[in-house]
Design an enzyme around this catalytic site. Structure first.
Site, PDB file in Angstrom:
ATOM      1  N   ASP A 273      11.764   6.814  28.289  1.00 30.29           N
ATOM      2  CA  ASP A 273      12.770   5.771  28.085  1.00 30.29           C
ATOM      3  C   ASP A 273      12.356   4.835  26.944  1.00 30.29           C
ATOM      4  O   ASP A 273      11.203   4.399  26.875  1.00 30.29           O
ATOM      5  CB  ASP A 273      12.856   4.968  29.405  1.00 30.29           C
TER       6      ASP A 273
ATOM      7  N   GLU B 178      -3.547  19.275  28.972  1.00 30.63           N
ATOM      8  CA  GLU B 178      -4.573  19.645  29.963  1.00 30.63           C
ATOM      9  C   GLU B 178      -3.979  20.513  31.066  1.00 30.63           C
ATOM     10  O   GLU B 178      -4.698  21.132  31.831  1.00 30.63           O
ATOM     11  CB  GLU B 178      -5.153  18.387  30.640  1.00 30.63           C
TER      12      GLU B 178
END
Ligand code: GLC
Ligand code: MG
Length: 565
Positions: free
Chosen positions: A219, A271
């Site tokens: 956002d 990751e």
């Protein structure tokens, strides 16, 4: 006219899902209500996931589901790790994610990093702590100007109207410092130069990635970093407005420092396995500036608001499509396409407005009422343009039903903070947030079990209910289903736009382009913007059309056809 574009060499043999995904935005308050309180919730969403799988989308993006006082419908987050009880429990979130994955749908959450709620523990602590404290330094507290600090620290305006600063009362009862809020006063902006803010959001990302979410919509991604010294900026602000005011970049938007944040987020996502993704909500112009958010080590996608804002004219759409494809290609990112979301007038209604009219912030009963049939025709035509294009497309719940904006909501039902902050002079965003009609003849059109609905639905929603459209070959729902199926079969999302084949006429009455899907299939997309029916090439095989061809086999005005190439 036929311009052949240079074909980029595909860099990967198998492409990650998000490069071509159709992502469906669920606005949780308004999708489906399971418990009858009139507000949509997570079990409601989960119960309707088979509908989305059948529609043929690849992923759902959920607008915020976190604990919130709902001053901005959940874009004011009080706790980023907890589901708001209005929507359900954390277990409901786990069930939703598991069921989506079982159906082959990815789940994207909405992350709100620019501001928290004023009811977030950090902001409460900041209010209770003294001026200059560590607690205050996570937000943008400043002393006021004027003799006794009675004037705001600078001239910034809130996107929702009014000043972007609110003065607090210090713990000892005296009028005190001011805090910055680019949106509502219940949405204080965080100070992203503070290392704890950065660490906290990386932790929040991991929290939800560990729970299995496939990505985040970020956002106000262009707002986190503010220019040093917070220099004055007197212009009014508007949602989705990326204008740079004559080349001068506003000091609160698109500052270079934001990119370092997204590089560190990208490292966190990398990751994890499973092609997790980030998509930026960034109102940034021009397209080259927006492309910086999707460089290879930053986010994966950014919404294309230039496409959403393009006027209903062949030249405008052509320019927007070709600029977007070029700008995203320079950084190796997929283009994205969007026509509607929870912040704008639904495109079925918007496209009935004159093409040069400014994009309205809502439509009210006192405003001129757009032509519903014209809007629907154009809306369907625009959707077929969007769904053919290479890259990723974002759908907003209900657009697959051709739902119009609610343009006559009673004022007393409105809830958008921008309505209140403009003293009722701007209708705001409630009209596109009305609960969905699932069943034409049930109370509340089957939104929930009781007929309750947090915003009233217009009676016209009966015509748009999912159950009456399902199985009707002329319906918008079936048009979307067929378009999404063909898009997947022909590999359009991972395909290319190979040439512009617009009819060479002075009126610019047609848009036409040729696509090559990744399966090798060719498709010609033609939209008729003129007043007269458009003659299609002899022998053209029409795969799909947003309106029936006339008796002479011509494409009517305000319609798009997909032709086998
Ligand atoms: C984004 C959201 C909008 C919200 C604002 C503040 O623009 O899409 O709904 O009001 O951010 O969080
Ligand atoms: Mg409910």
């Amino acid at each position: 006219m036929s311009t052949v574009l240079e074909r980029p060499v595909p860099s990967e043999t198998t492409s990650p899902w998000w490069r071509s995904a159709v992502i469906y935005q669920v606005y949780p308050r308004s999708f489906a209500d399971s418990d009858g309180d009139g507000v949509g919730d997570l079990p409601g969403i989960t119960s309707r996931l088979p509908y989305l799988a059948e529609l043929g989308v690849d992923a759902v993006w959920l607008s915020p589901i976190y604990r919130s006082p709902m001053a901005d419908a959940g874009y004011d987050v009080a706790d980023y790790r907890v589901v708001d009880p209005l929507f359900g429990s954390s277990q409901d979130a786990d069930l939703l994610i598991a069921e989506a994955h079982r159906l082959g749908l990815r789940v994207v959450l909405d992350l709100v990093p620019n501001h928290t709620s004023d009811e977030h523990a950090w902001f409460r602590a900041a209010l209770a702590a003294p001026v200059g404290s560590e607690e205050r330094s996570r937000y943008l507290f400043r002393d006021g100007r004027g003799e006794s600090g009675e004037l705001p620290p600078n001239s910034w305006r809130s996107v929702f109207g009014g000043p972007a600063w609110t003065r607090v009362t210090e713990p000892d009862g005296t009028p005190g410092q001011w805090y910055l809020h680019l949106f509502d006063d219940k949405q204080p902006d965080l100070d992203w130069t503070h290392p704890e803010v950065r660490a906290e959001f990386e932790d929040i990302l991991r929290f939800w990635l560990d729970r299995g979410v496939d990505g985040f919509r970020v956002d106000v991604a262009h707002g986190l970093v503010k220019a040093d010294g917070l220099p004055d900026w007197d212009h009014e602000q508007e949602l989705l407005d990326g204008s740079s005011h004559g080349g001068e970049r506003p000091p609160m938007w698109d500052q270079d420092g934001v990119h370092d944040i997204y590089r560190s987020w990208r490292r966190v996502l990398d990751e994890y396995d499973g092609d997790r993704m980030l998509v930026a909500e960034a109102w940034v112009e021009p397209a080259e500036r927006l492309a910086r958010y999707v460089r290879p080590d930053e986010m994966h996608q950014a919404f294309n608001f230039a496409f959403l804002s393009a006027g209903w004219r062949a030249a405008d759409l052509r320019a927007s499509i070709s600029d977007s494809l070029q700008a995203s290609a320079t950084v190796g990112a997929p283009a994205t396409w969007v026509l509607s979301n929870h912040d704008v007038v639904r495109h079925t209604t918007r496209l009935a407005l004159p093409p040069d009219a400014p994009r309205p912030n809502g439509i009210g009963a006192q405003d001129p009422q757009p032509d519903e049939q014209l809007g629907l025709r154009r809306g369907r035509a625009a959707s077929l343009v969007m769904l053919a294009l290479p890259g990723s497309a974002y759908l907003y719940q209900g657009e697959e039903l051709g739902l119009p904006e609610h343009t006559t909501l009673p004022d007393e039902t409105r809830q958008d903070p921008s309505w209140f902050r403009h003293d009722g002079t701007v209708a705001g965003r409630d009209g596109c947030r009305v609960p969905l009609p699932w069943h034409a003849d049930r109370p509340g059109f089957g939104f929930g079990p009781t007929g309750a609905s947090w915003l009233p639905q217009p009676s016209s929603f009966a015509r748009y209910a999912a159950d009456v459209q399902s199985g009707d070959p002329g319906s918008t729902l079936e048009l979307y289903r067929r378009a999404l199926r063909l898009r997947a079969e022909l590999g359009l999302g991972t395909g290319e736009l190979v040439s512009w084949d617009d009819a060479d006429d002075a009126d610019d009455a047609a848009l036409g382009f040729r696509l090559c899907g990744s399966t090798g299939a060719e498709l010609v997309v033609t939209t008729n913007f003129g007043a007269q029916p458009l003659v299609l090439p002899t022998g053209a095989q029409v795969l799909l059309s947003s309106a029936p061809l006339d008796d002479a086999g011509r494409l009517p005005a305000d319609a798009t056809a997909w032709l086998a190439g």
